[in-house]
Design a protein around this motif. Sequence first.
Motif, PDB file in Angstrom:
ATOM      1  N   GLU A  10      -9.793   6.051  -1.316  1.00 42.43           N
ATOM      2  CA  GLU A  10      -8.832   5.579  -0.220  1.00 42.43           C
ATOM      3  C   GLU A  10      -7.712   6.452  -0.607  1.00 42.43           C
ATOM      4  O   GLU A  10      -6.829   6.782   0.279  1.00 42.43           O
ATOM      5  CB  GLU A  10      -8.541   4.289  -0.861  1.00 42.43           C
ATOM      6  CG  GLU A  10      -9.590   3.218  -0.404  1.00 42.43           C
ATOM      7  CD  GLU A  10      -9.303   1.767  -1.302  1.00 42.43           C
ATOM      8  OE1 GLU A  10      -9.130   0.780  -0.497  1.00 42.43           O
ATOM      9  OE2 GLU A  10      -8.970   1.546  -2.556  1.00 42.43           O
ATOM     10  N   LEU A  13      -8.103   9.330   1.887  1.00 44.95           N
ATOM     11  CA  LEU A  13      -7.698   9.231   3.216  1.00 44.95           C
ATOM     12  C   LEU A  13      -6.232   9.220   3.461  1.00 44.95           C
ATOM     13  O   LEU A  13      -5.944   9.507   4.391  1.00 44.95           O
ATOM     14  CB  LEU A  13      -8.604   8.088   3.417  1.00 44.95           C
ATOM     15  CG  LEU A  13     -10.265   7.914   3.361  1.00 44.95           C
ATOM     16  CD1 LEU A  13     -10.806   6.679   3.658  1.00 44.95           C
ATOM     17  CD2 LEU A  13     -10.630   8.982   4.651  1.00 44.95           C
ATOM     18  N   LEU A  14      -5.720   8.457   2.591  1.00 51.58           N
ATOM     19  CA  LEU A  14      -4.084   8.355   2.543  1.00 51.58           C
ATOM     20  C   LEU A  14      -3.463   9.757   2.669  1.00 51.58           C
ATOM     21  O   LEU A  14      -2.560   9.967   3.380  1.00 51.58           O
ATOM     22  CB  LEU A  14      -3.606   7.638   1.666  1.00 51.58           C
ATOM     23  CG  LEU A  14      -3.883   6.088   1.851  1.00 51.58           C
ATOM     24  CD1 LEU A  14      -3.567   5.032   0.607  1.00 51.58           C
ATOM     25  CD2 LEU A  14      -3.269   5.393   3.265  1.00 51.58           C
ATOM     26  N   GLU A  16      -4.427  12.554   3.787  1.00 45.02           N
ATOM     27  CA  GLU A  16      -4.664  13.210   4.835  1.00 45.02           C
ATOM     28  C   GLU A  16      -3.784  12.730   5.928  1.00 45.02           C
ATOM     29  O   GLU A  16      -3.753  13.274   7.081  1.00 45.02           O
ATOM     30  CB  GLU A  16      -6.225  12.829   5.259  1.00 45.02           C
ATOM     31  CG  GLU A  16      -7.198  13.815   4.332  1.00 45.02           C
ATOM     32  CD  GLU A  16      -8.635  13.676   4.539  1.00 45.02           C
ATOM     33  OE1 GLU A  16      -9.086  12.812   5.625  1.00 45.02           O
ATOM     34  OE2 GLU A  16      -9.523  14.167   3.978  1.00 45.02           O
ATOM     35  N   GLU A  17      -3.031  11.552   5.750  1.00 51.12           N
ATOM     36  CA  GLU A  17      -2.062  11.129   6.890  1.00 51.12           C
ATOM     37  C   GLU A  17      -0.596  11.659   6.734  1.00 51.12           C
ATOM     38  O   GLU A  17      -0.058  11.550   7.699  1.00 51.12           O
ATOM     39  CB  GLU A  17      -2.075   9.515   6.687  1.00 51.12           C
ATOM     40  CG  GLU A  17      -3.343   8.824   6.914  1.00 51.12           C
ATOM     41  CD  GLU A  17      -3.172   7.340   6.970  1.00 51.12           C
ATOM     42  OE1 GLU A  17      -1.777   6.905   6.549  1.00 51.12           O
ATOM     43  OE2 GLU A  17      -4.005   6.682   6.990  1.00 51.12           O
ATOM     44  N   VAL A  18      -0.510  12.277   5.746  1.00 56.81           N
ATOM     45  CA  VAL A  18       0.931  12.749   5.674  1.00 56.81           C
ATOM     46  C   VAL A  18       1.013  14.191   5.159  1.00 56.81           C
ATOM     47  O   VAL A  18       0.116  14.973   4.654  1.00 56.81           O
ATOM     48  CB  VAL A  18       1.598  12.153   4.418  1.00 56.81           C
ATOM     49  CG1 VAL A  18       2.030  10.578   4.718  1.00 56.81           C
ATOM     50  CG2 VAL A  18       0.986  12.257   2.869  1.00 56.81           C
ATOM     51  N   SER A  70       4.073   7.035   1.316  1.00 58.22           N
ATOM     52  CA  SER A  70       4.748   6.628   2.717  1.00 58.22           C
ATOM     53  C   SER A  70       5.057   5.242   2.431  1.00 58.22           C
ATOM     54  O   SER A  70       4.741   4.472   1.600  1.00 58.22           O
ATOM     55  CB  SER A  70       3.541   6.734   3.552  1.00 58.22           C
ATOM     56  OG  SER A  70       4.254   6.177   4.890  1.00 58.22           O
TER      57      SER A  70
END
Length: 133
Positions: A10, A13-14, A16-18, A70
């Motif tokens: 997890e 994956l997070l 890769e969002e910022v 975030s």
Amino acid sequence: MSLEVLSPRECRLLLEEVPVGWLAHCADRGVHMVPVNFAVHGSEIVVRSAYGGSLGAVVAGRLMTFGAGSFDPATRTGWSVTVTGTAHLLGDELVNPGLPAADVWAGAIRTVAIGVPMTTVSGRRVHAQTPPR
């Protein structure tokens, strides 16, 4: 509010969002921490560093910690992830084909790619409390 401990998957994956996180290491006069653009590549974080403190710490074999997150102040929710490992030089495209291009917002012209292995990964997420039924 509730606090959730995230799995390493997890966390990845997070991340890769910022596009921006913080890179930290111990320096002679305390902790050196700078904002960096980064990319997730395989089992490590890739950042680019100009010549100076962070690059010197890599050459000296110092342990580094990378963090990103975030947060939404309005809903009081968010997440944070930290990655710790002994960073190493990655070289350039000739030495390390397929290396992702981590953007450099600061406009540094001469940079060197650094890899921070995901040796220790931890993360937390704060959820809004759901009302009782």
